[in-house]
Write a protein that holds these residues in place. Structure first.
Motif, short mmCIF file in Angstrom:
data_model
loop_
_atom_site.label_atom_id
_atom_site.label_comp_id
_atom_site.label_asym_id
_atom_site.label_seq_id
_atom_site.Cartn_x
_atom_site.Cartn_y
_atom_site.Cartn_z
N LEU A 39 -3.76 4.00 -4.83
CA LEU A 39 -4.77 3.45 -3.92
C LEU A 39 -6.17 3.87 -4.36
CD1 LEU A 39 -3.16 4.00 -0.40
CD2 LEU A 39 -3.31 1.88 -1.71
N ALA A 47 0.84 -1.21 0.00
CA ALA A 47 0.00 0.00 0.00
C ALA A 47 0.87 1.26 0.00
CB ALA A 47 -0.93 -0.01 1.21
N SER A 79 0.95 3.99 -3.03
CA SER A 79 0.06 4.99 -2.42
C SER A 79 -0.59 5.91 -3.45
CB SER A 79 0.80 5.80 -1.35
OG SER A 79 1.89 6.49 -1.94
N LEU A 109 -7.14 -3.72 0.18
CA LEU A 109 -6.15 -4.26 1.12
C LEU A 109 -6.40 -5.75 1.36
CD1 LEU A 109 -6.00 -1.33 3.70
CD2 LEU A 109 -4.18 -2.04 2.13
#
Length: 184
Positions: free
Chosen positions: A50, A43, A47, A60
């Motif tokens: 996301l 993650a 980033s 996730l």
């Protein structure tokens, strides 16, 4: 909001749920912690990619699911490797001709009475299964010198053990392990 702040919020809001998810799917709690750490590492690295906040937990879970699959596959590979190693160790431990001979102590005593060179040539060719030319490389002599040393070592060992199959201390077949013929 900065990417770091968003990541902190995603982490704080999803850590416990992901840890519970992973814990239910592995045998060791440490493995679950590793999976969750790797999930958040992915993650962090991604980033910028996301998904939106309402889909982040599902994303996730998807990452954790793939990491768990990798974890299980690597566990299976480790088990298979461990089994192959156990089989190799079993094979190695049962290949020693002396371990299957009731009079192995007599053979070991006779081997101890030989000089170092004779003993090494016999052990390399009989116990380790090397060809005389291979044993020659190990001890640093020519192949013909190795064959001569091996012949003399066998004769000396026969002299110590004896040639009479009915005599005490004779160990039939110990040195009858076939030594492959090789070209000269």
């Amino acid at each position: 909001m900065s990417p770091e702040d968003r990541f902190r919020r995603v982490y704080a809001g999803n850590f416990e749920a992901l840890l519970a998810y992973a814990t239910r799917r592995v045998e060791q709690p440490d493995d679950a912690a590793d999976v969750v750490a790797e999930t958040f590492l992915v993650a962090w690295r991604r980033s910028a990619d996301l998904p939106a906040d309402d889909e982040i937990r599902l994303w996730l879970y998807g990452v954790a699911r793939r990491l768990l699959a990798n974890h299980h596959r690597s566990g299976i590979r480790r088990e298979r490797l461990g089994e192959r190693l156990r089989q190799c160790l079993t094979a190695v431990s049962t290949c020693d001709p002396g371990s299957e001979v009731p009079q192995r102590l007599a053979v070991q005593a006779a081997l101890r009475r030989l000089n170092d060179t004779d003993r090494e040539m016999l052990l390399l060719t009989v116990w380790e299964g090397l060809h005389p030319r291979e044993a020659a490389k190990v001890v640093g002599v020519s192949p013909s010198a190795a064959r001569t040393r091996l012949s003399r070592a066998r004769a000396r060992l026969r002299g110590l053990i004896g040639d009479d199959p009915d005599a005490p201390g004779h160990v039939l077949g110990v040195l009858a392990v076939p030594v492959p013929e090789e070209g000269r």
